[in-house]
Design an enzyme around this catalytic site. Structure first.
Site: not given
Length: 508
Positions: A207, A430, A483
């Site tokens: 994951s 940023d 998953h």
């Protein structure tokens, strides 16, 4: 889960560790009180000083100890909080890693495998026995279970520890150092001090750990021998990819909701009843055991853990069975059970792993802000996810998926102190780069990845787009697992990926 610690008498003297290879260090045994103080002293010194370049503070290791069929050894490393700063003056944090081998292989010359945990903000597994993928890995490797910075025993950023940082701006500026880029820096720091001759190692990323693996391939491929990824190929476009992730995820979340109600059609009415009850309660919410509140939109977040893992449907269904208290006295008012309200809070994990909430969207950002992406995307699909409207119209109420919303920092008690810091992180533009597409296009490291076709957390289409940019990657596309396939499949998922790179699985 049981958290295991090295017996205090087996901790090594501080002065030896940075100077001796792991296979040759043989310290004099310490009495338990002295050893415990030594370990605490190491962590305390790391967290309170820049260490003045003292090499003896770089690495503290323990002796071997046991769980059934495994031998384990604990390591602590003093790493820079900010790798871009001057190493001699930069603040240090402690990163913990657990070395694991099969019994009898402690001194064998085995290749190293680093496991990168899912998350963000979750610690590495705590082995209680040799089983599953770890058993398969230990047949061939010396496994390193690293608690990613800020989790587990790696200078953990908990609800209580983060309260020491009083300014929201200071906390946000601290948290920016806990993404995949610095996790990879930590891994390289450890590899250089743990692997003989600082040789390359194999990594396994599950994951979010797979996201870290792709960052590793981008910026430090020289440290890698092989890479295995399970359910964790990230979007790598410049800017913030969170919008793309959530827009693609709406389809997957909707499908999982449909599958859930098809399996448990009786729960559709139960869920509508809960939403109506919450909406009609005073203030549109009920009080949770922690002091937070449960609203209809908060109730919908059960989908985060209830829709995408193996057996999660069953767990959600059995949880909903206990939503109401029985009427013991005629005329008593209807109320939600403490059992359910407590189970709801336990499912979210925010009290033990708050980094997940704070860093979930920033892990998708490169040079752009997320601006609460999930909140905006759900807003664009309001008619579909409006719980109160769905309940009134008699439609199935849809649970939401892996999404963090700004209102959580108002409604979830343990997150309230971090509301301002979360807002600063959501607005930050940023963010440094996490991936280098050119490096990935020219990748030389063997990579094998399991891509789960019905993965609710890591979208299949986005995974395939990124895979097309990683030169030489081999993909195993399957709908056999969800998953959590690495955990659910025993050793089979790792075995399949290993076979793809060692010649046992043909290319065509």
């Amino acid at each position: 889960m049981l958290i295991l610690h090295a017996p205090p008498s087996l901790i090594k003297p501080l002065r030896f560790l940075a100077l001796l290879p792991h296979s040759t260090a043989s310290p004099t045994p310490r009495s338990p009180p002295t050893a415990v103080r030594l370990a605490r002293r190491f962590v305390s010194m790391v967290n309170s000083t820049a260490a003045d370049g003292d090499a003896s503070l770089e690495h503290l290791a323990g002796e071997w100890y046991s769980v059934p069929e495994l031998r384990l050894r604990d390591h602590r490393f003093a790493v820079p909080l900010d790798y871009s700063a001057d190493r001699s003056t930069s603040k240090k944090i402690s990163v913990f890693a657990r070395e694991v081998v099969s019994v009898g292989k402690e001194e064998q010359q085995l290749p190293y495998l680093l496991y990168l945990q899912g998350g963000p903000g979750f610690e590495s597994p705590r082995p209680t026995e040799s089983s599953g993928w770890l058993h398969r890995a230990c047949e061939e490797f010396r496994v390193i279970l690293m608690d990613q910075r800020g989790t587990g025993l790696s200078t953990p950023l908990t609800v209580s520890s983060m309260s020491q940082i009083k300014s929201a701006e200071n906390l946000a500026n601290y948290l920016i150092h806990f993404r995949a880029d610095n996790i990879v820096h930590d891994a390289e720091f450890i590899r250089a001090r743990l692997v003989p001759d600082a040789g390359p190692w194999t990594i396994l990323g599950q994951s979010f750990g797979g996201f870290c693996a792709v960052t590793y391939l981008s910026f430090a491929p020289q440290g890698l021998k092989q890479v295995f990824i399970t359910g964790g190929i990230p979007p790598i476009a410049n800017g913030c990819t969170a919008d793309a992730v959530y827009k693609a995820g709406i389809e997957s979340v909707t499908l999982q909701n449909e599958k859930y109600y098809k399996r448990y059609p009786q729960d559709a009415e139960v869920v509508r009843e809960v939403v109506k009850y919450l909406a009609e309660s005073e203030g549109g919410a009920v009080i949770l055991p922690s002091g937070g509140i449960l609203t209809p939109r908060g109730f919908q977040t059960l989908g985060l853990s209830g829709l995408g893992f193996s057996a999660s449907f069953e767990r959600l269904h059995y949880m909903l069975e206990r939503v109401w208290d029985p009427i013991l006295v005629p005329g008593a008012s209807k109320q939600m059970s403490y059992f359910f309200l407590k189970a709801f809070e336990n499912w979210l994990d925010f009290d033990t792993n708050p980094l997940f909430a704070l860093l979930h969207e920033p892990i998708f950002c490169q040079g752009a802000s997320s601006e609460w992406s999930a909140h905006r995307v759900i807003g664009e699909n309001e008619s579909k996810f409006d719980a109160i409207k769905a309940a009134k119209e008699g439609r199935p109420v849809l649970f939401t998926g892996e999404m963090i919303f700004p209102w959580m920092f108002d409604e979830i008690h343990v997150l309230k102190p971090f509301k301002e810091a979360a807002q600063i992180l959501a607005e930050k533009k940023d963010w440094p780069p996490l991936y280098d597409v050119t490096a990935l296009n020219n990748n030389k490291v063997p990579v094998a990845a399991a891509v789960y076709y019905e993965d609710m957390y890591v979208n299949f289409k986005l995974s395939m787009e990124t895979a097309s940019q990683i030169a030489g990657i081999r993909l195993w596309i399957t709908n056999e697992y969800m998953h959590s396939g690495l955990r659910d499949g025993g050793g089979r998922v790792l075995e399949h990926l290993m076979a793809m790179l060692n010649g046992k699985k043909p290319l065509f």
